[in-house]
Design a protein around this motif. Structure first.
Motif, PDB file in Angstrom:
ATOM      1  N   PHE A 100      96.076 138.869   4.355  1.00 49.95           N
ATOM      2  CA  PHE A 100      96.477 138.415   3.464  1.00 49.95           C
ATOM      3  C   PHE A 100      97.134 136.952   4.059  1.00 49.95           C
ATOM      4  O   PHE A 100      97.759 136.075   4.271  1.00 49.95           O
ATOM      5  N   ILE A 101      96.945 137.467   5.426  1.00 48.45           N
ATOM      6  CA  ILE A 101      97.663 136.782   6.850  1.00 48.45           C
ATOM      7  C   ILE A 101      96.870 136.343   7.355  1.00 48.45           C
ATOM      8  O   ILE A 101      95.981 136.523   8.462  1.00 48.45           O
ATOM      9  N   ASP A 102      97.156 134.690   7.420  1.00 50.54           N
ATOM     10  CA  ASP A 102      95.706 134.696   8.059  1.00 50.54           C
ATOM     11  C   ASP A 102      96.392 133.416  10.125  1.00 50.54           C
ATOM     12  O   ASP A 102      96.085 133.426  10.995  1.00 50.54           O
ATOM     13  N   ASP A 157     102.704 132.357  10.927  1.00 50.98           N
ATOM     14  CA  ASP A 157     104.091 131.520  10.171  1.00 50.98           C
ATOM     15  C   ASP A 157     103.818 132.337   9.181  1.00 50.98           C
ATOM     16  O   ASP A 157     104.508 132.498   8.790  1.00 50.98           O
ATOM     17  N   THR A 158     102.433 133.146   8.625  1.00 52.39           N
ATOM     18  CA  THR A 158     102.183 133.823   7.495  1.00 52.39           C
ATOM     19  C   THR A 158     103.432 134.708   7.779  1.00 52.39           C
ATOM     20  O   THR A 158     104.036 135.686   6.573  1.00 52.39           O
ATOM     21  N   ALA A 159     102.958 135.805   8.527  1.00 50.20           N
ATOM     22  CA  ALA A 159     103.457 136.672   8.917  1.00 50.20           C
ATOM     23  C   ALA A 159     105.055 136.510   8.912  1.00 50.20           C
ATOM     24  O   ALA A 159     105.197 137.144   8.183  1.00 50.20           O
ATOM     25  N   ASN A 160     105.476 135.684   9.955  1.00 53.68           N
ATOM     26  CA  ASN A 160     107.407 135.729  10.072  1.00 53.68           C
ATOM     27  C   ASN A 160     107.431 135.359   8.584  1.00 53.68           C
ATOM     28  O   ASN A 160     108.678 135.532   8.337  1.00 53.68           O
ATOM     29  N   ALA A 161     106.638 135.060   7.541  1.00 49.09           N
ATOM     30  CA  ALA A 161     106.982 134.196   6.164  1.00 49.09           C
ATOM     31  C   ALA A 161     107.161 134.961   5.430  1.00 49.09           C
ATOM     32  O   ALA A 161     108.564 136.017   4.873  1.00 49.09           O
ATOM     33  N   ILE A 162     106.207 136.225   5.474  1.00 48.54           N
ATOM     34  CA  ILE A 162     106.193 137.461   5.141  1.00 48.54           C
ATOM     35  C   ILE A 162     107.483 138.858   5.329  1.00 48.54           C
ATOM     36  O   ILE A 162     108.481 139.546   4.813  1.00 48.54           O
ATOM     37  N   GLY A 163     108.198 138.493   6.533  1.00 48.15           N
ATOM     38  CA  GLY A 163     109.211 139.215   7.538  1.00 48.15           C
ATOM     39  C   GLY A 163     110.366 138.689   6.741  1.00 48.15           C
ATOM     40  O   GLY A 163     110.864 139.501   6.889  1.00 48.15           O
TER      41      GLY A 163
END
Length: 93
Positions: A49-51, A54-60
């Motif tokens: 789901f990580i594109d 920024d998405t990876a940071n949000a999940i973190g």
């Protein structure tokens, strides 16, 4: 950044609503509240789901929010999620 987190939290239930991701959503929630799952493992489990970064940071950030909670709060969150999953509105899915 907050918009990315909101979109991510909206995308998972929609994926579940489509009939193919309820187990994915359940695993994402359980891994999020499980203090034995590291942030790296959590991000890796949601890699499809990580594109972007920024998405990876949000999940973190989402995982870090759960890691900073007390065990009592995490237990209460589990109870709340089970109540939602078992509600009449979600019974159809």
């Amino acid at each position: 950044m907050k918009l990315v987190m909101v979109l991510m939290l909206v995308a998972l239930p929609l994926y579940c609503y489509a009939g193919s991701g309820c187990s994915v959503l359940g695993k994402a929630v359980e891994d999020g509240i499980n203090t034995n799952v590291s942030m790296a493992e959590y991000i890796l489990s949601l890699q499809e789901f990580i594109d972007d970064e920024d998405t990876a940071n949000a999940i973190g950030e989402l995982k870090q929010c759960f890691l900073s909670q007390s065990n009592e709060t995490l237990d209460n969150f589990r109870v709340m999620m089970q109540s939602i999953y078992n509600s009449p509105q979600c019974a159809l899915y």
